[in-house]
Write a protein that holds these residues in place. Structure first.
Motif, PDB file in Angstrom:
ATOM      1  N   LEU A  61       0.838  -1.200   0.000  1.00  0.00           N
ATOM      2  CA  LEU A  61       0.000   0.000   0.000  1.00  0.00           C
ATOM      3  C   LEU A  61       0.869   1.243   0.000  1.00  0.00           C
ATOM      4  O   LEU A  61       1.964   1.247   0.550  1.00  0.00           O
ATOM      5  CB  LEU A  61      -0.899   0.043   1.239  1.00  0.00           C
ATOM      6  CG  LEU A  61      -2.033  -0.954   1.285  1.00  0.00           C
ATOM      7  CD1 LEU A  61      -2.761  -0.850   2.600  1.00  0.00           C
ATOM      8  CD2 LEU A  61      -2.982  -0.737   0.141  1.00  0.00           C
ATOM      9  N   ASN A  62       0.381   2.277  -0.589  1.00  0.00           N
ATOM     10  CA  ASN A  62       1.072   3.556  -0.509  1.00  0.00           C
ATOM     11  C   ASN A  62       0.641   4.220   0.781  1.00  0.00           C
ATOM     12  O   ASN A  62       0.396   3.559   1.768  1.00  0.00           O
ATOM     13  CB  ASN A  62       0.724   4.407  -1.732  1.00  0.00           C
ATOM     14  CG  ASN A  62       1.212   3.759  -3.005  1.00  0.00           C
ATOM     15  OD1 ASN A  62       2.191   3.027  -2.994  1.00  0.00           O
ATOM     16  ND2 ASN A  62       0.530   4.028  -4.094  1.00  0.00           N
ATOM     17  N   ASP A  63       0.529   5.533   0.793  1.00  0.00           N
ATOM     18  CA  ASP A  63       0.092   6.230   1.995  1.00  0.00           C
ATOM     19  C   ASP A  63      -1.424   6.272   2.053  1.00  0.00           C
ATOM     20  O   ASP A  63      -2.012   7.259   2.442  1.00  0.00           O
ATOM     21  CB  ASP A  63       0.666   7.649   2.021  1.00  0.00           C
ATOM     22  CG  ASP A  63       2.151   7.642   2.295  1.00  0.00           C
ATOM     23  OD1 ASP A  63       2.615   6.683   2.941  1.00  0.00           O
ATOM     24  OD2 ASP A  63       2.839   8.574   1.876  1.00  0.00           O
ATOM     25  N   GLY A  64      -2.066   5.185   1.730  1.00  0.00           N
ATOM     26  CA  GLY A  64      -3.517   5.123   1.700  1.00  0.00           C
ATOM     27  C   GLY A  64      -4.095   4.717   3.033  1.00  0.00           C
ATOM     28  O   GLY A  64      -3.542   4.989   4.091  1.00  0.00           O
ATOM     29  N   TYR A  65      -5.220   4.062   2.972  1.00  0.00           N
ATOM     30  CA  TYR A  65      -5.938   3.649   4.169  1.00  0.00           C
ATOM     31  C   TYR A  65      -5.844   2.145   4.358  1.00  0.00           C
ATOM     32  O   TYR A  65      -5.737   1.384   3.403  1.00  0.00           O
ATOM     33  CB  TYR A  65      -7.401   4.088   4.077  1.00  0.00           C
ATOM     34  CG  TYR A  65      -7.546   5.569   4.268  1.00  0.00           C
ATOM     35  CD1 TYR A  65      -7.732   6.097   5.532  1.00  0.00           C
ATOM     36  CD2 TYR A  65      -7.471   6.440   3.200  1.00  0.00           C
ATOM     37  CE1 TYR A  65      -7.852   7.454   5.726  1.00  0.00           C
ATOM     38  CE2 TYR A  65      -7.582   7.804   3.381  1.00  0.00           C
ATOM     39  CZ  TYR A  65      -7.772   8.305   4.649  1.00  0.00           C
ATOM     40  OH  TYR A  65      -7.881   9.652   4.841  1.00  0.00           O
ATOM     41  N   LEU A  66      -5.871   1.733   5.615  1.00  0.00           N
ATOM     42  CA  LEU A  66      -5.801   0.333   5.985  1.00  0.00           C
ATOM     43  C   LEU A  66      -7.127  -0.095   6.599  1.00  0.00           C
ATOM     44  O   LEU A  66      -7.817   0.715   7.215  1.00  0.00           O
ATOM     45  CB  LEU A  66      -4.679   0.102   7.003  1.00  0.00           C
ATOM     46  CG  LEU A  66      -3.278   0.555   6.621  1.00  0.00           C
ATOM     47  CD1 LEU A  66      -2.329   0.396   7.800  1.00  0.00           C
ATOM     48  CD2 LEU A  66      -2.777  -0.226   5.434  1.00  0.00           C
ATOM     49  N   THR A  67      -7.448  -1.354   6.467  1.00  0.00           N
ATOM     50  CA  THR A  67      -8.641  -1.895   7.098  1.00  0.00           C
ATOM     51  C   THR A  67      -8.302  -2.314   8.526  1.00  0.00           C
ATOM     52  O   THR A  67      -7.131  -2.339   8.919  1.00  0.00           O
ATOM     53  CB  THR A  67      -9.159  -3.117   6.321  1.00  0.00           C
ATOM     54  OG1 THR A  67      -8.160  -4.136   6.366  1.00  0.00           O
ATOM     55  CG2 THR A  67      -9.502  -2.757   4.889  1.00  0.00           C
ATOM     56  N   ARG A  68      -9.331  -2.691   9.306  1.00  0.00           N
ATOM     57  CA  ARG A  68      -9.096  -3.171  10.674  1.00  0.00           C
ATOM     58  C   ARG A  68      -8.168  -4.377  10.667  1.00  0.00           C
ATOM     59  O   ARG A  68      -7.266  -4.486  11.485  1.00  0.00           O
ATOM     60  CB  ARG A  68     -10.424  -3.611  11.321  1.00  0.00           C
ATOM     61  CG  ARG A  68     -11.272  -2.502  11.810  1.00  0.00           C
ATOM     62  CD  ARG A  68     -12.593  -2.969  12.401  1.00  0.00           C
ATOM     63  NE  ARG A  68     -12.786  -4.412  12.446  1.00  0.00           N
ATOM     64  CZ  ARG A  68     -13.240  -5.074  13.501  1.00  0.00           C
ATOM     65  NH1 ARG A  68     -13.555  -4.442  14.587  1.00  0.00           N
ATOM     66  NH2 ARG A  68     -13.415  -6.366  13.457  1.00  0.00           N
ATOM     67  N   GLU A  69      -8.417  -5.288   9.743  1.00  0.00           N
ATOM     68  CA  GLU A  69      -7.608  -6.497   9.657  1.00  0.00           C
ATOM     69  C   GLU A  69      -6.140  -6.159   9.388  1.00  0.00           C
ATOM     70  O   GLU A  69      -5.243  -6.720  10.016  1.00  0.00           O
ATOM     71  CB  GLU A  69      -8.146  -7.397   8.539  1.00  0.00           C
ATOM     72  CG  GLU A  69      -7.371  -8.676   8.362  1.00  0.00           C
ATOM     73  CD  GLU A  69      -7.915  -9.520   7.217  1.00  0.00           C
ATOM     74  OE1 GLU A  69      -7.307 -10.567   6.972  1.00  0.00           O
ATOM     75  OE2 GLU A  69      -8.909  -9.140   6.591  1.00  0.00           O
ATOM     76  N   GLN A  70      -5.898  -5.229   8.479  1.00  0.00           N
ATOM     77  CA  GLN A  70      -4.524  -4.860   8.133  1.00  0.00           C
ATOM     78  C   GLN A  70      -3.817  -4.174   9.296  1.00  0.00           C
ATOM     79  O   GLN A  70      -2.650  -4.436   9.564  1.00  0.00           O
ATOM     80  CB  GLN A  70      -4.522  -3.962   6.892  1.00  0.00           C
ATOM     81  CG  GLN A  70      -4.945  -4.690   5.645  1.00  0.00           C
ATOM     82  CD  GLN A  70      -5.239  -3.760   4.488  1.00  0.00           C
ATOM     83  OE1 GLN A  70      -5.627  -2.608   4.679  1.00  0.00           O
ATOM     84  NE2 GLN A  70      -5.065  -4.254   3.274  1.00  0.00           N
ATOM     85  N   VAL A  71      -4.525  -3.292  10.014  1.00  0.00           N
ATOM     86  CA  VAL A  71      -3.920  -2.590  11.153  1.00  0.00           C
ATOM     87  C   VAL A  71      -3.637  -3.571  12.281  1.00  0.00           C
ATOM     88  O   VAL A  71      -2.561  -3.551  12.888  1.00  0.00           O
ATOM     89  CB  VAL A  71      -4.820  -1.428  11.639  1.00  0.00           C
ATOM     90  CG1 VAL A  71      -4.278  -0.818  12.915  1.00  0.00           C
ATOM     91  CG2 VAL A  71      -4.937  -0.374  10.552  1.00  0.00           C
ATOM     92  N   ALA A  72      -4.593  -4.456  12.571  1.00  0.00           N
ATOM     93  CA  ALA A  72      -4.384  -5.442  13.633  1.00  0.00           C
ATOM     94  C   ALA A  72      -3.208  -6.348  13.293  1.00  0.00           C
ATOM     95  O   ALA A  72      -2.395  -6.681  14.162  1.00  0.00           O
ATOM     96  CB  ALA A  72      -5.654  -6.267  13.838  1.00  0.00           C
ATOM     97  N   ARG A  95     -14.427   6.755   9.844  1.00  0.00           N
ATOM     98  CA  ARG A  95     -15.572   5.872   9.637  1.00  0.00           C
ATOM     99  C   ARG A  95     -16.299   6.280   8.364  1.00  0.00           C
ATOM    100  O   ARG A  95     -16.620   7.442   8.164  1.00  0.00           O
ATOM    101  CB  ARG A  95     -16.527   5.952  10.816  1.00  0.00           C
ATOM    102  CG  ARG A  95     -15.963   5.363  12.071  1.00  0.00           C
ATOM    103  CD  ARG A  95     -17.034   5.314  13.150  1.00  0.00           C
ATOM    104  NE  ARG A  95     -16.461   4.937  14.414  1.00  0.00           N
ATOM    105  CZ  ARG A  95     -16.367   3.677  14.834  1.00  0.00           C
ATOM    106  NH1 ARG A  95     -16.802   2.715  14.049  1.00  0.00           N
ATOM    107  NH2 ARG A  95     -15.841   3.399  15.995  1.00  0.00           N
ATOM    108  N   ILE A  96     -16.547   5.280   7.542  1.00  0.00           N
ATOM    109  CA  ILE A  96     -17.345   5.475   6.334  1.00  0.00           C
ATOM    110  C   ILE A  96     -18.491   4.472   6.447  1.00  0.00           C
ATOM    111  O   ILE A  96     -18.300   3.283   6.218  1.00  0.00           O
ATOM    112  CB  ILE A  96     -16.518   5.251   5.060  1.00  0.00           C
ATOM    113  CG1 ILE A  96     -15.364   6.236   5.026  1.00  0.00           C
ATOM    114  CG2 ILE A  96     -17.398   5.357   3.830  1.00  0.00           C
ATOM    115  CD1 ILE A  96     -14.436   6.067   3.855  1.00  0.00           C
ATOM    116  N   GLY A  97     -19.630   4.971   6.866  1.00  0.00           N
ATOM    117  CA  GLY A  97     -20.752   4.080   7.162  1.00  0.00           C
ATOM    118  C   GLY A  97     -20.386   3.216   8.352  1.00  0.00           C
ATOM    119  O   GLY A  97     -20.026   3.710   9.409  1.00  0.00           O
ATOM    120  N   ARG A  98     -20.429   1.908   8.176  1.00  0.00           N
ATOM    121  CA  ARG A  98     -20.057   0.988   9.251  1.00  0.00           C
ATOM    122  C   ARG A  98     -18.601   0.555   9.150  1.00  0.00           C
ATOM    123  O   ARG A  98     -18.119  -0.190   9.989  1.00  0.00           O
ATOM    124  CB  ARG A  98     -20.956  -0.247   9.184  1.00  0.00           C
ATOM    125  CG  ARG A  98     -22.405   0.088   9.492  1.00  0.00           C
ATOM    126  CD  ARG A  98     -23.281  -1.133   9.423  1.00  0.00           C
ATOM    127  NE  ARG A  98     -22.866  -2.103  10.422  1.00  0.00           N
ATOM    128  CZ  ARG A  98     -23.237  -3.370  10.428  1.00  0.00           C
ATOM    129  NH1 ARG A  98     -24.022  -3.818   9.480  1.00  0.00           N
ATOM    130  NH2 ARG A  98     -22.821  -4.190  11.369  1.00  0.00           N
TER     131      ARG A  98
END
Length: 123
Positions: A61-72, A95-98
């Motif tokens: 990934l670049n300087d984008g966003y990570l999901t919960r799974e990726q951060v954990a 948060r984007i929706g849920r």
């Protein structure tokens, strides 16, 4: 009448040799295309086998966003721990929706801040 028949035979012979030529040309062309495709596929497979495997979801990934799974996975923590850090404000979340997304740069910066806070205080 003999000249007309002889002319027809020559014309038929020329048509036959042209058809043979076209068939041979198409066969050679097909073989050349197949060889090129095989060579390209071998090159792609060789490049893919030489690439070092990346950490799933983080290194690629670049300087984008990570999901919960990726951060954990990156922090080697459980989902409940990640949620607690997020509630404590240690890790910023968008948060984007849920869906919860984490800015990669902010997560890495928050690690620096947490390690400073948890450091031993000298009197």
């Amino acid at each position: 009448m003999a000249p007309q028949t002889e002319g027809n035979n020559i014309l038929n012979g020329q048509q036959l040799s042209m058809a043979t030529f076209v068939n041979q040309f198409l066969t050679l062309l097909t073989d050349a295309v197949q060889e090129s495709v095989d060579k390209a596929a071998r090159n792609v497979l060789a490049e893919l086998s030489q690439q070092k495997p990346t950490h799933p979801g983080v290194d690629n990934l670049n300087d984008g966003y990570l999901t919960r799974e990726q951060v954990a996975d990156l922090l080697q923590i459980s989902y409940p721990t990640l949620h607690r850090y997020q509630c404590q404000g240690l890790i910023p979340v968008v948060r984007i929706g849920r869906k919860c997304l984490y800015n990669k740069k902010e997560v890495l910066d928050s690690l620096k801040n947490v390690s400073r806070k948890k450091g031993r205080q000298v009197k």
